[in-house]
Design an enzyme around this catalytic site. Structure first.
Site, PDB file in Angstrom:
ATOM      1  N   GLU A  54       3.222  12.983  10.666  1.00 21.24           N
ATOM      2  CA  GLU A  54       3.169  12.584  12.338  1.00 21.24           C
ATOM      3  C   GLU A  54       2.148  13.207  12.516  1.00 21.24           C
ATOM      4  OE1 GLU A  54       3.723  10.140  14.221  1.00 21.24           O
ATOM      5  OE2 GLU A  54       3.982   9.576  12.355  1.00 21.24           O
TER       6      GLU A  54
ATOM      7  N   HIS B 243      -2.904   7.212   0.532  1.00 21.71           N
ATOM      8  CA  HIS B 243      -3.098   8.521   0.072  1.00 21.71           C
ATOM      9  C   HIS B 243      -3.275   9.757   0.067  1.00 21.71           C
ATOM     10  CE1 HIS B 243      -6.708  11.088  -3.145  1.00 21.71           C
ATOM     11  NE2 HIS B 243      -7.560  11.177  -1.325  1.00 21.71           N
TER      12      HIS B 243
END
EC number: 1.2.4.4
Lengths: 349, 445
Positions: free
Chosen positions: B121, B336
């Site tokens: 985040e 990824h």
């Protein structure tokens, strides 16, 4: 409505560097079915940096090929394909990773035509992002212009804006020699005005020719790739103070267009080179050396310096030159992400 | 040894492989002892003998033309201890780890998970430049880390933060590296998640793929020479195993007889490239025997299976000076990295399956619950506590300044050369005059 027949005025549109490269590749793929693109993530993923967006959808598996993770592997495969008559575009996710394949690029691609006595050509393009990006640390930030520019047998280009990117990639693909195209990740998203001629499918920029981006009389500033933009910004600031910079965009690293640079330096008597690579044995070092060996005899030579600036070129660096009017100066300003070498003894203050 | 023999027994191509060669893989322990190494035994030559005399292979003749078929339909089986509901399948395989250890495994995985969420985040919010999560693979990290000695040397790729977490690397230092602040042991020189810790024997992460593989082998060779009673573990993904360095690393580990564990996290994807495009053989485990390496495939989402395999591999690698290859099957639940959006190449349903039906954290939690070592209340309390710990470390990391600009010049060489010192002084002078144009307030004075 009045019909304006025959006259179609093409508006100047903005195209990002990414889209320009994409267009260039698309056009060449369409023009010649021997051309194909291979690399990691280039197909369905549209490219790690989205440069090959839409190409796999348009041309399919045979022309846009995803490879397993092995630079030495796919570079070797590309070289072999070129030797067998195809025209591959080999993408490195960044040129930092090309080091894993450098034997294929130099020993196999660059030297083969010569070593085969002209029997075996390798019409290959190696392309990908080169040089600085944003906060990606040393292993993702090296500029390889000097490394590849050192090698006979290779041509090396380094586009700055969209026009450069499109014209140079097309020339590279059509060139029968191995060509290294050094792009820049931070430039991919930058839009530039695309002149009408650049919108043509046969728009080519000759390899080996620099471009004077800005005319000037007081000082020659030579650069390639992203730093060209910084030079133009610096030039704008200096112009307000009465210093007119002539900014040269090299466009090609090898073969280097010394004629354009020499002509400019003959005019201005001052030279600053600006690059993203390390200073020792760098592009700027080569330019300074050639000036020293060449036209410097025709000019009043006071002193020359090689300078390392650990930060990006800023206007303050060039401002200092103002104080040194009337002297022949050469300055080599290199951006370094971290100091990597011992440059020659220098001090600038 | 149950584990090793299971691997040897099942790996038998359909046809064409001589009994002698199969026995080579059957016999545990034989490979590592140089004296009995088949390739080193003196061949007694006799021209009357119709047996093969080639130095390159120890095999029988065959007069039928047959190609060995790669077995990818029914590949090397996957060793597991727990089922997806965390129940032990074969009690004799239960490692019977004590409660504190199992709780440590659980807490390491969950704390990592919490830290991942918050740091992901924070990248999205522009607070750090980059991040890679470990979602779904936590079991491979802690299961293996728990089976090693604390001094065993670790070479990672970039998705092994759980190994450090298990070794009690403090949250403060994880955050410091991601923020590149003054507490970062790496002095802010690396991209986030490129951790390194000498104290915990975790070699600094290097970005180019698979370069750590031959390096790990070299380190293992050094450990052997030093009689260090130490193993080196080398982690890599199934994608990195395609690199040439992997081939060199495997071959050298075997020929130089190094005490190394190759630990492959096969998580299904290399950025967007699925395994079906990465290789055509039976994964990575099947390559091991090709190099003469004892190999096994495990359920990477089963912490006990990972633990058992690593423990046994460690014991034998050190005792016998030979390499082991563990291929841990798992799934990369996250993208990824923060530069990737995996919805472009895989379905939400697929990701949800792994998140909900086969997750290393859930499976271990089921086990804990069934043992009576954990309950809902403790779960709630721990979630709250771990989140609080992470948030505190995060807020502190944000507040700290960046390293002093002088550190741009150090550690290029062991001793700073004169020219770099001059550059350092030049910068200092430059900042004296023009410092106001730089964000110096964010940097250490």
């Amino acid at each position: 409505m009045a019909a304006v027949s025959g006259l179609v005025r093409r508006p100047l549109r903005e195209v990002t560097v990414r889209d320009a490269i994409n267009q260039g590749m698309d056009e060449e793929l369409e023009r010649d079915e021997k051309v194909f693109l291979l690399g990691e993530e280039v197909a369905q993923y549209d490219g790690a940096y989205k440069v090959s967006r839409g190409l796999w959808k348009k041309y399919g598996d045979k022309r846009i090929i995803d490879t397993p993770i092995s630079e030495m592997g796919f570079a070797g495969i590309a070289v072999g394909a070129a030797m067998a008559g195809l025209r591959p575009i080999c993408e490195f996710m960044t040129f930092n990773f090309s080091m894993q394949a450098i034997d294929q690029v130099i020993n196999s691609a660059a030297k083969t035509y010569y070593m085969s006595g002209g029997l075996q050509s390798v019409p290959i393009v190696f392309r990908g992002p080169n040089g600085a990006s944003a906060g990606v640390a040393a292993q993702h930030s090296q500029c390889f212009a000097a490394w590849y520019g050192h090698c006979p047998g290779l041509k090396v280009v380094s586009p700055w804006n969209s026009e450069d990117a499109k014209g140079l990639i097309k020339s590279a693909i059509r060139d029968n020699n191995p060509v290294v195209v050094l792009e820049n990740e931070l430039m991919y998203g930058v839009p530039f005005e695309f002149p009408p001629e650049a919108q043509s499918k046969d728009f080519l920029i000759p390899i080996g020719k620099a471009k004077i981006e800005r005319q000037g009389t007081h000082i020659t500033v030579v650069s390639h790739s992203r730093p060209v933009g910084h030079c133009l910004e610096a030039a704008a600031v200096l112009s307000k103070e009465g210093v007119e910079c002539e900014v040269i965009n090299m466009r090609t690293i090898r073969p280097m267009d010394m004629e354009t640079i020499e002509a400019s330096v003959m005019k201005t008597n001052h030279l600053v080179t600006v690059e993203g690579g390390w200073p020792q044995f760098g592009v700027g070092a080569e330019i300074c050396a050639r000036i020293m060996e060449g036209i410097s005899k025709k000019l009043v030579l006071e002193y020359s310096q090689a300078v390392v600036n650990i930060m990006y070129l800023n206007t303050y660096s060039i401002k200092r030159l103002k104080a040194r009017s009337g002297q022949m100066t050469t300055l080599n300003l290199s951006c370094v992400q971290f100091p990597g070498c011992s440059c020659c003894s220098c001090h600038w203050c | 040894m149950a584990v090793a023999i299971a691997a040897g027994r099942v790996w038998r191509p359909n046809r064409g492989l001589s009994q002698a060669a199969v026995l080579l893989l059957w016999r545990p322990g034989a490979r590592g002892l140089a004296r009995s190494h088949p390739h080193r035994q003196q061949q007694q030559f006799s021209s009357l003998d119709d047996k093969p005399q080639f130095p390159g292979a120890s095999a029988e003749f065959i007069d039928k033309l047959e190609f060995i078929q790669p077995n990818v339909i029914s590949g090397i089986p996957i060793y597991r201890v727990m089922d997806r509901q965390g129940q032990i399948i074969n009690p004799s395989e239960d490692p019977h780890l004590p409660k504190e250890k199992v709780l440590k495994l659980y807490k390491s995985m969950t704390l990592l998970n919490t830290m991942d969420r918050i740091l992901y985040e924070s990248q999205r919010q522009g607070r750090i430049s980059f991040y890679m999560t470990n979602y779904g693979e936590e079991g491979t990290h802690v299961g293996s880390a728990a089976a090693l000695d604390n001094t065993d040397l670790v070479f990672g790729q970039y998705r092994e933060a759980g190994v450090l977490m298990y070794r009690d690397y403090p949250l403060e230092l994880f955050m410091a590296q991601c923020y590149g602040n003054i507490s970062d042991l790496g002095k802010g020189r690396q991209m986030p998640v490129h951790y390194g810790c000498k104290e915990r024997h975790f070699v600094t992460i290097s970005s180019p793929l698979a370069t750590q593989i031959p390096q790990a082998v070299g380190a293992a060779y050094a450990a052997k020479r030093a009689n260090a009673n130490r193993v080196v573990i080398c982690y890599f993904g199934e994608g990195a195993a395609s690199e040439g360095d992997a081939h060199a690393g495997f071959n050298f580990a075997a020929t130089l007889e190094c005490p190394i564990i190759f630990f492959c996290r096969n998580n299904g994807y290399a950025i967007s490239t699925p395994t079906s495009e990465q290789y055509r053989g039976d994964g990575i485990a099947a390559r091991g025997p090709g190099y003469g390496i004892m190999s096994i495939r495990v359920d990477g989402n089963d912490v006990f299976a990972v633990y058992n395999a690593t423990k046994e591999a460690r014991r034998r690698a050190v005792a016998e000076n030979q390499p082991f290859l563990i291929e841990a099957m798992t799934y990369r639940i996250g993208h990824h990295s923060t530069s990737d959006d995996s919805s472009a190449y895989r379905s939400v349903d697929e990701v949800n399956y792994w998140d909900k039906q086969d997750h290393p954290i859930s499976r271990l939690r089921h086990y804990l619950l069934s043992q009576g070592w954990w309950d809902e209340e403790q779960e709630k309390a721990w979630r709250k506590q771990s989140r609080k710990k992470v948030m505190e470390a995060f807020e502190q990391a944000e507040r700290k300044p960046k390293p002093n600009p002088n550190l741009l010049f150090s550690d290029v060489y062991q001793e700073m050369p004169a020219q770099l010192r001059k550059q350092q002084e030049s910068l200092a002078r430059h900042l004296q005059t023009y410092g106001e144009h730089y964000p110096l307030e964010h940097f250490d004075k």
